[in-house]
Scaffold this motif. Structure first.
Motif, PDB file in Angstrom:
ATOM      1  N   ARG A 144       7.446  -3.835  -2.958  1.00 50.93           N
ATOM      2  CA  ARG A 144       6.247  -4.300  -3.668  1.00 50.93           C
ATOM      3  C   ARG A 144       5.535  -3.129  -4.340  1.00 50.93           C
ATOM      4  NH1 ARG A 144       5.636  -7.634   0.950  1.00 50.93           N
ATOM      5  NH2 ARG A 144       4.168  -6.129   1.856  1.00 50.93           N
ATOM      6  N   ASP A 145       5.436  -2.005  -3.623  1.00 50.05           N
ATOM      7  CA  ASP A 145       4.763  -0.831  -4.186  1.00 50.05           C
ATOM      8  C   ASP A 145       5.518  -0.285  -5.392  1.00 50.05           C
ATOM      9  OD1 ASP A 145       2.783  -0.982  -2.330  1.00 50.05           O
ATOM     10  OD2 ASP A 145       3.505   0.667  -1.073  1.00 50.05           O
ATOM     11  N   ASP A 147       7.737  -1.830  -7.326  1.00 49.53           N
ATOM     12  CA  ASP A 147       7.710  -2.792  -8.432  1.00 49.53           C
ATOM     13  C   ASP A 147       6.362  -2.767  -9.144  1.00 49.53           C
ATOM     14  OD1 ASP A 147      10.282  -3.529  -7.842  1.00 49.53           O
ATOM     15  OD2 ASP A 147       9.751  -5.416  -6.857  1.00 49.53           O
ATOM     16  N   ALA A 148       5.271  -2.721  -8.383  1.00 51.93           N
ATOM     17  CA  ALA A 148       3.937  -2.698  -8.992  1.00 51.93           C
ATOM     18  C   ALA A 148       3.722  -1.420  -9.799  1.00 51.93           C
ATOM     19  CB  ALA A 148       2.869  -2.816  -7.906  1.00 51.93           C
ATOM     20  N   GLU A 151       6.272  -1.715 -13.002  1.00 45.88           N
ATOM     21  CA  GLU A 151       5.997  -2.810 -13.929  1.00 45.88           C
ATOM     22  C   GLU A 151       4.549  -2.849 -14.416  1.00 45.88           C
ATOM     23  OE1 GLU A 151       7.182  -6.307 -11.842  1.00 45.88           O
ATOM     24  OE2 GLU A 151       9.267  -5.603 -11.563  1.00 45.88           O
ATOM     25  N   GLU A 152       3.611  -2.427 -13.569  1.00 47.06           N
ATOM     26  CA  GLU A 152       2.200  -2.555 -13.923  1.00 47.06           C
ATOM     27  C   GLU A 152       1.453  -1.224 -13.946  1.00 47.06           C
ATOM     28  OE1 GLU A 152       0.567  -5.279 -11.115  1.00 47.06           O
ATOM     29  OE2 GLU A 152       2.266  -6.659 -11.265  1.00 47.06           O
ATOM     30  N   GLY A 153       2.086  -0.155 -13.498  1.00 48.01           N
ATOM     31  CA  GLY A 153       1.412   1.138 -13.443  1.00 48.01           C
ATOM     32  C   GLY A 153       0.374   1.234 -12.341  1.00 48.01           C
ATOM     33  N   ALA A 154       0.473   0.365 -11.322  1.00 50.16           N
ATOM     34  CA  ALA A 154      -0.495   0.356 -10.223  1.00 50.16           C
ATOM     35  C   ALA A 154      -0.088   1.362  -9.155  1.00 50.16           C
ATOM     36  CB  ALA A 154      -0.579  -1.040  -9.617  1.00 50.16           C
ATOM     37  N   CYS A 165      -0.307   6.736 -12.696  1.00 53.05           N
ATOM     38  CA  CYS A 165      -0.589   5.383 -12.220  1.00 53.05           C
ATOM     39  C   CYS A 165      -2.093   5.145 -12.198  1.00 53.05           C
ATOM     40  CB  CYS A 165       0.030   5.131 -10.845  1.00 53.05           C
ATOM     41  SG  CYS A 165      -0.566   6.225  -9.531  1.00 53.05           S
ATOM     42  N   ARG A 166      -2.457   3.887 -12.074  1.00 49.98           N
ATOM     43  CA  ARG A 166      -3.862   3.464 -12.135  1.00 49.98           C
ATOM     44  C   ARG A 166      -4.339   3.052 -10.749  1.00 49.98           C
ATOM     45  NH1 ARG A 166      -2.749  -0.497 -14.393  1.00 49.98           N
ATOM     46  NH2 ARG A 166      -3.146  -2.085 -12.807  1.00 49.98           N
TER      47      ARG A 166
END
Length: 218
Positions: A144-145, A147-148, A151-154, A165-166
């Motif tokens: 999950r970490d 992928d996030a 895919e999302e820059g989290a 990352c954000r």
């Protein structure tokens, strides 16, 4: 050799091919993944298993007089059921061992310094049978970490040093640190409902303590 005997042999060859495929696949998955050189052999085993069980079973049943076919089909189904139960039991035991193995592989991944290292650890921890055989929750959390982040820059709790990352309203550049005496974390701090960068807070310290405790007993 009679047609019936040939059909029965073809059926059991297919069953043996299925068992061989499952055993080799599971064994290599348990220790980190199937080597590329074995994929062709495993693919051939799977195809042989499908053809052997399907065609062999059908031809064996058809070789009997019409009035006996239902009873023979039931017998073949019982044999397949017994084999399936045995394989299922073996897979359950495999799953039980795999969970601990995948946990040992994936636990360090949350703290790996680079995204590439985390992806390599994750691939080994999940193994090629994921999601048929679920790994330990450490691997699914790491997935999950990763992928996030991709895919999302989290940011995960412990951001890797080679990927921007954000976290909340802030962005951490690759190679940047926000803590002078320890790892930078992305988490909620005190009464602030928004995540932010800084040194390890309650969540970060808890994760580090849990990992240290795991290493202590393993």
């Amino acid at each position: 050799m009679s047609e019936r005997t040939r059909a029965a042999l073809l059926f059991f060859v297919g069953v043996a091919a299925f068992v061989t495929f499952a055993a080799i696949y599971a064994a290599y998955d348990l220790w980190g993944g199937v080597p590329r050189g074995l994929w062709r052999f495993l693919s051939m085993s799977l195809v042989l298993g499908v053809l052997g069980v399907g065609f062999g079973g059908a031809r064996w049943i058809q070789s009997w007089p019409a009035e006996e076919r239902p009873r023979r089909a039931l017998r073949a189904a019982i044999v397949l059921g017994a084999i399936a139960a045995s394989v299922g039991g073996a897979l359950y035991l495999y799953y039980d061992v795999r969970r601990e193995t995948s946990r040992a592989i994936c636990s360090p991944g949350h703290f790996a310094p680079t995204l590439q290292e985390r992806q390599e650890i994750l691939a080994e921890g999940l193994g090629p049978l994921f999601p048929v055989i679920d790994p330990d929750s450490e691997c699914t959390a790491l997935k999950r970490d990763v992928d996030a982040l991709v895919e999302e820059g989290a940011c995960p709790l412990f951001p890797p040093r080679d990927a921007a990352c954000r976290c909340g309203r802030d962005v951490l550049r690759a190679g940047e640190s926000r803590c002078a005496n320890g790892p930078t974390t992305c988490e909620r701090r005190d009464d602030d409902p928004t995540e932010s960068f800084g040194c390890a807070g309650a969540r970060g310290r808890g994760a580090l303590d849990d990992y240290a405790e795991y290493l202590r007993w393993h």
